[in-house]
Design an enzyme around this catalytic site. Structure first.
Site, short mmCIF file in Angstrom:
data_model
loop_
_atom_site.label_atom_id
_atom_site.label_comp_id
_atom_site.label_asym_id
_atom_site.label_seq_id
_atom_site.Cartn_x
_atom_site.Cartn_y
_atom_site.Cartn_z
N ASP A 16 0.85 -1.18 0.00
CA ASP A 16 0.00 0.00 0.00
C ASP A 16 0.89 1.23 0.00
OD1 ASP A 16 -2.71 1.17 0.17
OD2 ASP A 16 -1.95 2.01 2.03
N GLU B 179 0.83 5.75 0.44
CA GLU B 179 0.13 7.01 0.71
C GLU B 179 0.82 8.09 -0.11
OE1 GLU B 179 -2.61 6.95 2.20
OE2 GLU B 179 -2.50 5.05 3.28
N GLU C 6 -6.56 17.75 1.49
CA GLU C 6 -7.50 16.62 1.35
C GLU C 6 -6.81 15.31 1.68
OE1 GLU C 6 -10.16 14.36 -2.11
OE2 GLU C 6 -8.70 15.90 -2.65
N HIS D 258 -5.77 6.22 7.35
CA HIS D 258 -5.04 5.33 6.46
C HIS D 258 -3.55 5.41 6.79
CE1 HIS D 258 -8.19 4.55 3.26
NE2 HIS D 258 -8.79 5.40 4.09
N ASP E 253 -2.31 -0.66 6.58
CA ASP E 253 -3.26 -1.09 5.55
C ASP E 253 -2.74 -2.32 4.80
OD1 ASP E 253 -4.94 0.91 6.27
OD2 ASP E 253 -4.83 2.04 4.40
#
Length: 242
Positions: free
Chosen positions: A14, A16, A64, A165, A170
């Protein structure tokens, strides 16, 4: 669709990022990876090996995105840039099958980062196979929610630590989801015992655990079993005999 992969070594992955765009949008908006989390699975068993890095993207993170993963500009200011960790990351995933949820998102960002290296790095698919666990989930559960939180609820996986997250967390959760979703046993159901500090949830099988002892029935026990089946057979078809 064959949901059971034939790959011996898989890396559950995963990422980010500084923003939520993907594909061509990642390049257009200049978004970058700020966290990579990977866990290793060999022959459908978690090995305990993982790869985890926070990365300084050398640019501002969208507000965001911060609300999603909680990683701030201040936090990554002293972290290495991608070029400094690229080789160790490539070494970890090289030759494996990457499993990611909505894999196009992660792979597009990885390819973007590799393209910025000097000299230019490989495309992800040049060094890895890629399996999208979201595609598998949609095949198994058409018309249902198949994000990671929904799958955790469906398969009884504890994701209570997932307030925000995070790439490594994750990836760990996705490993549990993927192995259960594709038929592998990753937990025991203990009706009268708590698992872990909070009780319930996943109890991962230790890859180094001793093999279970198999105790064969004695000759007398086999004879008694056969005699019992004879009695069952007199009253109708005995399903325990071929």
């Amino acid at each position: 669709m064959n949901i059971i992969s034939s790959a011996k070594r898989q890396v559950i992955l995963d990422t980010e990022t500084t923003g939520m765009n993907q594909g061509a949008g990642a390049i257009f908006f200049g978004h970058r990876i700020i966290e990579i989390g990977c866990v290793e699975v060999i022959n459908r068993k978690l090995t305990g090996r993982h790869y985890h890095e926070y990365i300084n993207p050398m640019q501002l993170i969208d507000e965001e995105a911060i609300t999603v993963h909680g990683i701030t500009n201040e936090f990554v200011a002293d972290k290495p840039v991608f070029a400094q960790v690229a080789q160790s990351f490539i070494d970890f995933i090289d030759g494996a099958e990457i499993v990611a949820h909505n894999a196009n998102f992660d792979v597009s960002f990885m390819d973007h980062e590799f393209s910025l290296l000097q000299p230019k790095g490989p495309k992800t698919t040049d060094i890895c196979q890629v399996l999208d666990s979201l595609t598998v989930a949609k095949f198994l559960h058409p018309g249902q929610k198949n994000n990671l939180d929904a799958l955790c609820k469906r398969y009884g996986i504890d994701n209570s630590r997932r307030e925000l997250h995070g790439a490594l967390l994750d990836a760990e959760i996705l490993a549990d989801v993927y192995l259960i979703m594709t038929g592998g046993q990753t937990k025991f159901e203990l009706s009268n015992e708590k698992v872990g500090q909070e009780g319930g949830g996943i109890m991962r099988l230790d890859a180094n655990r001793a093999n279970l002892k198999v105790i064969a029935a004695s000759a007398d026990e086999l004879t008694m079993h056969s005699e019992r089946l004879d009695l069952v057979e007199k009253s109708g078809q005995c399903i325990w005999r071929g």
